[in-house]
Design a protein around this motif. Structure first.
Motif, PDB file in Angstrom:
ATOM      1  N   ALA A 290       0.864  -1.187   0.000  1.00 27.84           N
ATOM      2  CA  ALA A 290       0.000   0.000   0.000  1.00 27.84           C
ATOM      3  C   ALA A 290       0.898   1.234   0.000  1.00 27.84           C
ATOM      4  CB  ALA A 290      -0.907  -0.007   1.220  1.00 27.84           C
ATOM      5  N   PRO A 291       1.562   1.507  -1.135  1.00 27.72           N
ATOM      6  CA  PRO A 291       2.559   2.581  -1.159  1.00 27.72           C
ATOM      7  C   PRO A 291       2.003   3.953  -0.799  1.00 27.72           C
ATOM      8  CG  PRO A 291       2.041   1.815  -3.385  1.00 27.72           C
ATOM      9  CD  PRO A 291       1.450   0.836  -2.436  1.00 27.72           C
ATOM     10  N   GLU A 292       0.737   4.225  -1.188  1.00 31.19           N
ATOM     11  CA  GLU A 292       0.189   5.546  -0.896  1.00 31.19           C
ATOM     12  C   GLU A 292       0.006   5.751   0.610  1.00 31.19           C
ATOM     13  OE1 GLU A 292      -3.093   2.704  -0.976  1.00 31.19           O
ATOM     14  OE2 GLU A 292      -1.426   3.102  -2.355  1.00 31.19           O
ATOM     15  N   ALA A 334      11.111   6.002   0.184  1.00 28.17           N
ATOM     16  CA  ALA A 334      11.771   5.765  -1.105  1.00 28.17           C
ATOM     17  C   ALA A 334      11.314   4.486  -1.820  1.00 28.17           C
ATOM     18  CB  ALA A 334      13.291   5.769  -0.923  1.00 28.17           C
ATOM     19  N   PRO A 335      11.301   3.299  -1.184  1.00 27.32           N
ATOM     20  CA  PRO A 335      10.869   2.102  -1.922  1.00 27.32           C
ATOM     21  C   PRO A 335       9.423   2.194  -2.411  1.00 27.32           C
ATOM     22  CG  PRO A 335      12.066   1.486   0.066  1.00 27.32           C
ATOM     23  CD  PRO A 335      11.790   2.956   0.168  1.00 27.32           C
ATOM     24  N   SER A 336       8.528   2.755  -1.597  1.00 29.16           N
ATOM     25  CA  SER A 336       7.133   2.902  -2.013  1.00 29.16           C
ATOM     26  C   SER A 336       7.012   3.893  -3.156  1.00 29.16           C
ATOM     27  CB  SER A 336       6.278   3.353  -0.826  1.00 29.16           C
ATOM     28  OG  SER A 336       6.226   2.350   0.168  1.00 29.16           O
ATOM     29  N   ARG A 337       7.809   4.941  -3.105  1.00 27.95           N
ATOM     30  CA  ARG A 337       7.852   5.913  -4.203  1.00 27.95           C
ATOM     31  C   ARG A 337       8.261   5.226  -5.502  1.00 27.95           C
ATOM     32  NH1 ARG A 337      13.054   9.317  -3.830  1.00 27.95           N
ATOM     33  NH2 ARG A 337      13.799   7.292  -4.559  1.00 27.95           N
ATOM     34  N   ASP A 338       9.312   4.400  -5.435  1.00 30.17           N
ATOM     35  CA  ASP A 338       9.776   3.692  -6.633  1.00 30.17           C
ATOM     36  C   ASP A 338       8.735   2.695  -7.135  1.00 30.17           C
ATOM     37  OD1 ASP A 338      12.121   5.115  -6.449  1.00 30.17           O
ATOM     38  OD2 ASP A 338      13.216   3.536  -5.399  1.00 30.17           O
ATOM     39  N   LEU A 339       7.993   2.116  -6.197  1.00 35.24           N
ATOM     40  CA  LEU A 339       6.939   1.180  -6.580  1.00 35.24           C
ATOM     41  C   LEU A 339       5.823   1.909  -7.334  1.00 35.24           C
ATOM     42  CD1 LEU A 339       5.854  -1.715  -6.428  1.00 35.24           C
ATOM     43  CD2 LEU A 339       4.831  -1.135  -4.220  1.00 35.24           C
ATOM     44  N   LEU A 340       5.490   3.123  -6.905  1.00 34.07           N
ATOM     45  CA  LEU A 340       4.484   3.912  -7.608  1.00 34.07           C
ATOM     46  C   LEU A 340       4.940   4.224  -9.031  1.00 34.07           C
ATOM     47  CD1 LEU A 340       3.323   6.436  -4.849  1.00 34.07           C
ATOM     48  CD2 LEU A 340       1.916   4.698  -5.964  1.00 34.07           C
ATOM     49  N   VAL A 341       6.219   4.583  -9.175  1.00 29.60           N
ATOM     50  CA  VAL A 341       6.743   4.882 -10.507  1.00 29.60           C
ATOM     51  C   VAL A 341       6.661   3.645 -11.397  1.00 29.60           C
ATOM     52  CG1 VAL A 341       8.771   5.590 -11.821  1.00 29.60           C
ATOM     53  CG2 VAL A 341       8.266   6.688  -9.644  1.00 29.60           C
ATOM     54  N   LYS A 342       7.057   2.501 -10.841  1.00 28.33           N
ATOM     55  CA  LYS A 342       6.994   1.258 -11.626  1.00 28.33           C
ATOM     56  C   LYS A 342       5.561   0.949 -12.051  1.00 28.33           C
ATOM     57  CE  LYS A 342       7.987  -3.690 -11.353  1.00 28.33           C
ATOM     58  NZ  LYS A 342       8.442  -4.808 -10.502  1.00 28.33           N
ATOM     59  N   THR A 343       4.594   1.220 -11.162  1.00 30.48           N
ATOM     60  CA  THR A 343       3.191   0.922 -11.446  1.00 30.48           C
ATOM     61  C   THR A 343       2.666   1.723 -12.623  1.00 30.48           C
ATOM     62  OG1 THR A 343       2.793   0.411  -9.116  1.00 30.48           O
ATOM     63  CG2 THR A 343       0.870   0.898 -10.454  1.00 30.48           C
ATOM     64  N   VAL A 344       3.091   2.971 -12.754  1.00 29.71           N
ATOM     65  CA  VAL A 344       2.547   3.828 -13.811  1.00 29.71           C
ATOM     66  C   VAL A 344       3.383   3.804 -15.089  1.00 29.71           C
ATOM     67  CG1 VAL A 344       1.556   5.361 -12.079  1.00 29.71           C
ATOM     68  CG2 VAL A 344       3.782   5.919 -13.077  1.00 29.71           C
ATOM     69  N   LEU A 393       3.898  19.076   1.620  1.00 29.20           N
ATOM     70  CA  LEU A 393       2.448  19.110   1.455  1.00 29.20           C
ATOM     71  C   LEU A 393       2.056  19.035  -0.020  1.00 29.20           C
ATOM     72  CD1 LEU A 393       1.422  21.787   4.117  1.00 29.20           C
ATOM     73  CD2 LEU A 393       0.863  19.344   4.160  1.00 29.20           C
ATOM     74  N   MET A 394       2.929  19.517  -0.900  1.00 28.40           N
ATOM     75  CA  MET A 394       2.662  19.448  -2.341  1.00 28.40           C
ATOM     76  C   MET A 394       2.741  18.017  -2.855  1.00 28.40           C
ATOM     77  SD  MET A 394       2.014  22.511  -3.441  1.00 28.40           S
ATOM     78  CE  MET A 394       2.307  22.435  -5.200  1.00 28.40           C
ATOM     79  N   ILE A 395       3.479  17.149  -2.151  1.00 29.68           N
ATOM     80  CA  ILE A 395       3.678  15.779  -2.606  1.00 29.68           C
ATOM     81  C   ILE A 395       2.437  14.922  -2.375  1.00 29.68           C
ATOM     82  CG2 ILE A 395       5.006  13.659  -2.212  1.00 29.68           C
ATOM     83  CD1 ILE A 395       7.384  15.446  -1.433  1.00 29.68           C
ATOM     84  N   ILE A 396       1.787  15.088  -1.232  1.00 27.15           N
ATOM     85  CA  ILE A 396       0.721  14.173  -0.814  1.00 27.15           C
ATOM     86  C   ILE A 396      -0.400  14.046  -1.837  1.00 27.15           C
ATOM     87  CG2 ILE A 396      -1.066  13.785   0.934  1.00 27.15           C
ATOM     88  CD1 ILE A 396       0.925  14.796   3.030  1.00 27.15           C
ATOM     89  N   PRO A 397      -0.912  15.147  -2.430  1.00 25.28           N
ATOM     90  CA  PRO A 397      -1.981  14.974  -3.427  1.00 25.28           C
ATOM     91  C   PRO A 397      -1.557  14.157  -4.647  1.00 25.28           C
ATOM     92  CG  PRO A 397      -1.855  17.260  -2.694  1.00 25.28           C
ATOM     93  CD  PRO A 397      -0.651  16.562  -2.157  1.00 25.28           C
ATOM     94  N   LYS A 401      -3.455  10.801  -6.299  1.00 23.23           N
ATOM     95  CA  LYS A 401      -3.911  10.801  -7.697  1.00 23.23           C
ATOM     96  C   LYS A 401      -3.316   9.640  -8.471  1.00 23.23           C
ATOM     97  CE  LYS A 401      -4.902  15.743  -8.038  1.00 23.23           C
ATOM     98  NZ  LYS A 401      -4.546  17.035  -8.676  1.00 23.23           N
ATOM     99  N   VAL A 402      -2.029   9.352  -8.218  1.00 18.28           N
ATOM    100  CA  VAL A 402      -1.393   8.227  -8.906  1.00 18.28           C
ATOM    101  C   VAL A 402      -2.016   6.908  -8.470  1.00 18.28           C
ATOM    102  CG1 VAL A 402       0.727   6.901  -9.182  1.00 18.28           C
ATOM    103  CG2 VAL A 402       0.799   9.388  -9.296  1.00 18.28           C
ATOM    104  N   SER A 403      -2.192   6.735  -7.173  1.00 15.95           N
ATOM    105  CA  SER A 403      -2.720   5.471  -6.652  1.00 15.95           C
ATOM    106  C   SER A 403      -4.212   5.315  -6.906  1.00 15.95           C
ATOM    107  CB  SER A 403      -2.454   5.362  -5.146  1.00 15.95           C
ATOM    108  OG  SER A 403      -3.074   6.429  -4.448  1.00 15.95           O
ATOM    109  N   ALA A 404      -4.896   6.420  -7.299  1.00 13.78           N
ATOM    110  CA  ALA A 404      -6.336   6.332  -7.592  1.00 13.78           C
ATOM    111  C   ALA A 404      -6.622   5.568  -8.859  1.00 13.78           C
ATOM    112  CB  ALA A 404      -6.939   7.729  -7.668  1.00 13.78           C
ATOM    113  N   GLY A 405      -5.558   5.263  -9.611  1.00 12.55           N
ATOM    114  CA  GLY A 405      -5.760   4.399 -10.779  1.00 12.55           C
ATOM    115  C   GLY A 405      -5.600   5.092 -12.103  1.00 12.55           C
ATOM    116  N   ILE A 406      -4.636   6.019 -12.189  1.00 17.86           N
ATOM    117  CA  ILE A 406      -4.325   6.596 -13.500  1.00 17.86           C
ATOM    118  C   ILE A 406      -3.569   5.518 -14.253  1.00 17.86           C
ATOM    119  CG2 ILE A 406      -3.170   8.452 -14.717  1.00 17.86           C
ATOM    120  CD1 ILE A 406      -3.472  10.121 -12.223  1.00 17.86           C
ATOM    121  N   ALA A 407      -4.265   4.747 -15.038  1.00 17.47           N
ATOM    122  CA  ALA A 407      -3.698   3.529 -15.642  1.00 17.47           C
ATOM    123  C   ALA A 407      -2.757   3.869 -16.766  1.00 17.47           C
ATOM    124  CB  ALA A 407      -4.818   2.655 -16.180  1.00 17.47           C
ATOM    125  N   PRO A 408      -1.553   3.266 -16.781  1.00 19.80           N
ATOM    126  CA  PRO A 408      -0.647   3.464 -17.890  1.00 19.80           C
ATOM    127  C   PRO A 408      -1.132   2.763 -19.142  1.00 19.80           C
ATOM    128  CG  PRO A 408       0.222   1.806 -16.423  1.00 19.80           C
ATOM    129  CD  PRO A 408      -1.031   2.329 -15.780  1.00 19.80           C
TER     130      PRO A 408
END
Length: 411
Positions: A290-292, A334-344, A393-397, A401-408
C-alpha cells in the motif's frame, strides 16, 4: 551448483562495484555544501550565491543525464562510468584551487557533468549484469550506498577542514575518488557490458510485444498524466532534501546557536537515518503493498518534525533525534515511491519514463537551495523548515492521484 555459485559471486562483485560508484556520486553531492561557511568567509559570498552553485551543479547534472543515456547505449556503460568519475576528481581539484566565485562555478559545472552519468550507467549495468533473482538486492544496495555517500561527505569534509583548511578538504575528496576509480579499474572486467547484445535484446522484446505493429512515437508516454505526477513527486521531494542538506547547519546556528560544525554532523545523521529507512521501507512496501498509505503516513510525521524545528522552541538536545527521524522517514518513503513509478510505467518505455521522472530530482535539487538562499540572506532561517513543510504538502496529493488508478497505456 558450481555454475550457480559462480553466477552469485559475479553478481555480488558487480553489485558491490556499482554500489561503490553510486555512493561516490552521492558523496560528491555534498562535498560543497559543508564548505559553505568557509567559502562564504574566504570569498565574501552571499547565501544566494552559494545556493546558486548547487543549482548549477544539478541543472548541469540533469542535462548530462539525458545525454549520457544515449551515450551509454552507443558506446557502453564502462567508459562512460570512468569518464564521469574522472570528471568528479577534476571538479574537486578545481574547487581546491579556486581563487573566486568563477572557479567555484566552473567546478560545479564539471561536477554536474560527472554526476549526470551515474544513473544511466548504474541501471544499465544492474539490469544486464545481475541475474534476475538478485535484482532486488542490487536495487536495495544501490539505494543504501547513495545515502551512505551523503552521510560520509559532511563528516569527511568538515573534519579535514577543521584539521587543516577547506582546500585540503577538497584535495582529500579528489584523492578518495581517485582511489575508487582505481578499484573500479582493477575490476573493470566485471563492468563490461555488451552493447550489441543489449540492442538485440531490446529489438527482440519490442517485436514480441508488438508483432507487425507500427511503433508509436518515442515521446507518446509524455501524454500520460501519471508520469508528470511522479515528476512532481520527485521534484518537491528532492527540493526538500537538498535545501535541508545545504542550509540546515546555518539555519540551526541562527535559530538555536548550534555550532556550524555540529550542524554539519546532523546532516550525516539525516543520511544515516535515510539509509536505515530504505531498508525498513523495502520490507514495509513488500508486506503492506500500500505505497500511498506508507508515503502519506511518513510524510505526515516528517512534516510535524519540520514544524517543530521551525518554531525555534524545541530543546537543542532533541535536534539530532529529529534529524535522524527526518532521514528515516524520507528513507521509508523511497521504496514505495519507486513502486508507484513502476506501477505507472508503460511497457517498453521504462528507460524514457525513468529519464523524465529522474530529471525532477535534479531540478528539485537545483531550485530548492536557490530559493532558500534568499531566505537565509534575508535573516529568515525559520523559513527553511517551514518551506520544506510546504514542499512536502505538495507531494501528498500527487500520491493519491497516482494510486487512484491513472492507468498506464502500453506504448
Amino acid at each position: 551448483m558450481t555454475v550457480a555459485l559462480s553466477r552469485r559471486a559475479s553478481d555480488v562483485r558487480v553489485i558491490g562495484l556499482i554500489s561503490l560508484a553510486h555512493g561516490s556520486s552521492h558523496f560528491f553531492h555534498l562535498v560543497l555544501p559543508p564548505m559553505f561557511p568557509w567559502l562564504k568567509d574566504a570569498f565574501a559570498l552571499s547565501y544566494a550565491e552559494l545556493g546558486l552553485l548547487m543549482s548549477v551543479f544539478f541543472v548541469v547534472s540533469c542535462i548530462a543525464q539525458a545525454a549520457s543515456g544515449f551515450l551509454v547505449d552507443r558506446i557502453g556503460a564502462r567508459p562512460v562510468l570512468f569518464s564521469g568519475i574522472s570528471l568528479l576528481i577534476l571538479a574537486a581539484l578545481v574547487y581546491s584551487q579556486s581563487n573566486g566565485y568563477a572557479m567555484l562555478l566552473m567546478g560545479a559545472v564539471i561536477a554536474g557533468c560527472g554526476n549526470g552519468i551515474f544513473h544511466p550507467v548504474d541501471y544499465t549495468l544492474i539490469n544486464h549484469k545481475v541475474s534476475p533473482p538478485n535484482l532486488p538486492y542490487a536495487y536495495s544496495m544501490h539505494g543504501v550506498t547513495g545515502y551512505l555517500g551523503w552521510a560520509a561527505a559532511p563528516a569527511f569534509m568538515v573534519a579535514i577542514a577543521q584539521l587543516s583548511d577547506w582546500r585540503i578538504a577538497f584535495l582529500s575528496a579528489a584523492l578518495l575518488e581517485a582511489c575508487i576509480l582505481a578499484v573500479l579499474w582493477v575490476n573493470r572486467s566485471y563492468l563490461l557490458d555488451n552493447v550489441k547484445e543489449r540492442h538485440d535484446d531490446t529489438q527482440a522484446s519490442n517485436q514480441a510485444a508488438n508483432p507487425g505493429v507500427a511503433q508509436e512515437s518515442a515521446f507518446a508516454f509524455l501524454k500520460l498524466t501519471a508520469v508528470w505526477l511522479c515528476w512532481i513527486f520527485f521534484f518537491f521531494s528532492m527540493a526538500s532534501t537538498s535545501s535541508l542538506q545545504s542550509f540546515a547547519p546555518s539555519a540551526l546556528f541562527s535559530i538555536y546557536q548550534v555550532p556550524l560544525d555540529v550542524g554539519s554532523y546532523y546532516i550525516t545523521l539525516l543520511a544515516l537515518g535515510s539509509a536505515g529507512g530504505v531498508l525498513f521501507g523495502g520490507y514495509l512496501a513488500a508486506k503492506l503493498k500500500a505505497p500511498e498509505r506508507i508515503v502519506t503516513s511518513c510524510l505526515s510525521v516528517t512534516i510535524v518534525m519540520c514544524l517543530l524545528l521551525g518554531t525555534g522552541f524545541i530543546p537543542v538536545g532533541l535536534i539530532p533525534i529529529l534529524f535522524f527521524g527526518l532521514g528515516f522517514g524520507y528513507g521509508v518513503v523511497a521504496p514505495s515511491r519507486d513502486l508507484l513509478v513502476k506501477t505507472v510505467t508503460p511497457k517498453g518505455v521504462a528507460g524514457r519514463v525513468y529519464g523524465i521522472v529522474y530529471s525532477g530530482i535534479d531540478l528539485g535539487a537545483a531550485v530548492g537551495p536557490f530559493i532558500f538562499g534568499f531566505f537565509m540572506d534575508a535573516g529568515l532561517p525559520n523559513a527553511l523548515f517551514l518551506g520544506i513543510v510546504a514542499f512536502q504538502l505538495m507531494i501528498i496529493p500527487t500520491v493519491f492521484k497516482v494510486s487512484a488508478g491513472i492507468a498506464p497505456k502500453t506504448a
